[in-house]
Design a protein around this motif. Structure first.
Motif, short mmCIF file in Angstrom:
data_model
loop_
_atom_site.label_atom_id
_atom_site.label_comp_id
_atom_site.label_asym_id
_atom_site.label_seq_id
_atom_site.Cartn_x
_atom_site.Cartn_y
_atom_site.Cartn_z
N TYR A 28 0.84 -1.20 0.00
CA TYR A 28 0.00 0.00 0.00
C TYR A 28 0.87 1.25 0.00
O TYR A 28 1.95 1.28 0.61
CB TYR A 28 -0.87 0.04 1.26
CG TYR A 28 -1.92 -1.04 1.35
CD1 TYR A 28 -3.15 -0.91 0.74
CD2 TYR A 28 -1.68 -2.20 2.08
CE1 TYR A 28 -4.12 -1.89 0.84
CE2 TYR A 28 -2.64 -3.20 2.20
CZ TYR A 28 -3.86 -3.04 1.57
OH TYR A 28 -4.81 -4.01 1.68
N THR A 29 0.41 2.29 -0.64
CA THR A 29 1.04 3.60 -0.46
C THR A 29 0.67 4.12 0.93
O THR A 29 -0.27 3.63 1.57
CB THR A 29 0.57 4.60 -1.52
OG1 THR A 29 -0.84 4.85 -1.31
CG2 THR A 29 0.79 4.06 -2.93
N GLU A 31 -0.79 6.84 1.64
CA GLU A 31 -2.16 7.38 1.58
C GLU A 31 -3.19 6.25 1.62
O GLU A 31 -4.23 6.38 2.28
CB GLU A 31 -2.34 8.21 0.31
CG GLU A 31 -1.53 9.51 0.26
CD GLU A 31 -0.05 9.27 -0.07
OE1 GLU A 31 0.30 8.14 -0.53
OE2 GLU A 31 0.74 10.20 0.14
N GLN A 32 -2.93 5.15 0.92
CA GLN A 32 -3.85 4.03 0.92
C GLN A 32 -3.96 3.40 2.31
O GLN A 32 -5.06 3.09 2.78
CB GLN A 32 -3.40 2.97 -0.09
CG GLN A 32 -3.59 3.37 -1.54
CD GLN A 32 -2.95 2.38 -2.49
OE1 GLN A 32 -1.99 1.67 -2.14
NE2 GLN A 32 -3.48 2.31 -3.71
#
Length: 412
Positions: A28-29, A31-32
Motif C-alpha cells: 500500500y502507499t 495514503e492508501q
C-alpha cells in the motif's frame, strides 16, 4: 514424501472477511494505508500496524507485543473464530485479468524444509529471517501463507472441483477487483486421500515466500532445542502454505533500473555492450524482448534490443543460463559496478506485470539512467535451479497468485 497436513485455522466471520482481508503492508502507499486504517476498523492492517491507535510509529519488540494484543482483541470481539476440526481450505482466486488460481491452504512440515523435500530457489537475507522469526515467536501466529507449487495431480484436482460445487464458506471481491473463495474441507476420508497424494511427491517447491518459510524453520529449530519434551506434534513443527499446481502458477519478470552508467558516457557504455551483445536501436517505440537470452534496454530516450552473442552460450548450470544471472554477469557487475543486488541503492526493480511504460517513465524522470527487461522465468528453470541446489539472484520472479493476509491464520 511431502507432509502436507490439515490444521485448525483462525478465520474472520463470514460477514467480516471482506473487511478484514488485506494485502501485504508494504504493497500500500502511505495514503492508501491511512485511508484503510481510518475508515475500516476491521482491517487486518490494524493488527500489523498497532501504533496507529496512538498515532505513533512503534518498532521492535514493543511493536510485536502490540501486534499480539491487537490480534487477541480481534478474537475477543469475535471478529475471528477458531475452527474446531483440522481442515484443508480449498481456495480460489479470480483476478481482475480473469486468471483463475485453485489451491489448498494447509500446513507444511518444517522438517521437510530442513531435509530439502521442500525446495528453494532464491537466496534469503539472514537478518530478515531472524527478525521475522522473533516476530512470529512473539505474536504467536502467521497470517500470510507461503506459496508452494506441486506437479499437476488429477486426484487432487478432482477433489478441488468436487468441493467447489458446494457453497463457498467465503466469497468476497476486493477493491483491487480480485474475487476470493474459500471452502472448508474437513471430511476425514477426503483429507486422507489428499495427504496420500502429497506423500507420493518426493519434492515440492517454494514459489513465493522464501523468507517466511526460512523464518518458520528457524522458529521450529529454536523451539525444538528449548523443549525437552519435544514430540514433533507441536504446532511450531509446521507452517501455513498455499499449494497450487504448477500449471496454474503465473510468473512475471522483474525489470532492472540503474541510476547511473558508472562514470561511462552513453557511447562508451554501448561500445562495452557490443562485445557481449548484438545491439539494435529500436527508437522511441515501446519494446519488450520475446525470447530467452534477449534483453530490452531503455537509454537516453530510446529502446534497444540486446541479443547475447551465441559464442557466449556456454552455460554449465541452470543458474548460468538464467537471464537475470546473465544480465548480472555481463552488464550489472562488470560494466555498471553493481556487486550486491540486494543492498546497492543504485539499482531498483519494477515487476513485469506493470507495463514497460513504467520503465520508460522512471528513466525519463531522471531518477534512473538505464533500464533492462527480459522474458519471464518458467517453472522448469525454477525447478532445475532448485534441484541443483543453486539460488537465483534477488528479484528474478514476480509470482502470482498473491493471497490476502488475515483470511486464514495459523497459530503456533
Amino acid at each position: 514424501m511431502a507432509k502436507i497436513l490439515p490444521f485448525k485455522a483462525v478465520r474472520p466471520t463470514r460477514d467480516k472477511v471482506s473487511l478484514v482481508a488485506a494485502r501485504s503492508y508494504q504493497s500500500y502507499t502511505i495514503e492508501q494505508r491511512e485511508a484503510r486504517l481510518r475508515d475500516n476498523p476491521f482491517s487486518f492492517l490494524h493488527i500489523v500496524n498497532p501504533g496507529y491507535k496512538y498515532d505513533k510509529e512503534i518498532s521492535g519488540k514493543d511493536r510485536y507485543d502490540l501486534v499480539r494484543n491487537r490480534y487477541l482483541e480481534f478474537k475477543e470481539d469475535s471478529i475471528f473464530v477458531h475452527d474446531e476440526k483440522p481442515s484443508y481450505y480449498i481456495y480460489k482466486i479470480v483476478n481482475r485479468d480473469q486468471q483463475v488460481f485453485n489451491g489448498i491452504v494447509a500446513a507444511a512440515s518444517a522438517e521437510d524444509y530442513e531435509n530439502d523435500i521442500i525446495k528453494k530457489h532464491e537466496d534469503t537475507i539472514e537478518y530478515r529471517e531472524r527478525i521475522f522469526k522473533d516476530y512470529l515467536k512473539t505474536v504467536g501466529f502467521n497470517a500470510e501463507p507461503v506459496l508452494l507449487t506441486y506437479p499437476d495431480n488429477q486426484v487432487i484436482s478432482n477433489i478441488i472441483k468436487e468441493t467447489q460445487k458446494e457453497r463457498a464458506e467465503f466469497e468476497f471481491t476486493t477493491t483491487y477487483r480480485d474475487t476470493h473463495y474459500l471452502w472448508k474441507l474437513e471430511n476425514p476420508s477426503i483429507i486422507a486421500s489428499i495427504q496420500k497424494e502429497f506423500e507420493q511427491m518426493p519434492t515440492i517447491y517454494i514459489a513465493d515466500g522464501h523468507h517466511r518459510s526460512a523464518s518458520s524453520y528457524l522458529l521450529y529449530k529454536e523451539e525444538k532445542e528449548q523443549n525437552p519434551n519435544h514430540t514433533g506434534l507441536e504446532s511450531y513443527n509446521k507452517f501455513m502454505t498455499f499449494l497450487i499446481p504448477e500449471s496454474e502458477l503465473c510468473i512475471h519478470e522483474f525489470n532492472r533500473l540503474v541510476k547511473d552508467l558508472n562514470g561511462l558516457s552513453k557511447e562508451e557504455f554501448l561500445i562495452q555492450l557490443d562485445t557481449i551483445f548484438r545491439i539494435e536501436n529500436r527508437g522511441v517505440m515501446l519494446y519488450k524482448p520475446s525470447k530467452k537470452h534477449h534483453f530490452s534496454m531503455y537509454l537516453d530516450g530510446e529502446f534497444y534490443s540486446l541479443y547475447l552473442r551465441k559464442t557466449l552460450y556456454n552455460f554449465k548450470t541452470a543458474l548460468e543460463a538464467l537471464d537475470a544471472q546473465i544480465l548480472y554477469n555481463t552488464i550489472l557487475q562488470p560494466i555498471l559496478g553493481i556487486e550486491d543486488l540486494r543492498n546497492d541503492d543504485r539499482i531498483n526493480y519494477i515487476n513485469g506485470k506493470k507495463d514497460v511504460i513504467n520503465v520508460k517513465s522512471a528513466i525519463d524522470s531522471g531518477d534512473f539512467a538505464v533500464g533492462f527487461g527480459m522474458v519471464p522465468v518458467d517453472i522448469t528453470e525454477i525447478k532445475q535451479i532448485a534441484n541443483e541446489g543453486l539460488k537465483m539472484p534477488p528479484k528474478s520472479t514476480f509470482i502470482e497468485p498473491k493471497l490476502r493476509s488475515g483470511v486464514t491464520i495459523y497459530e503456533f
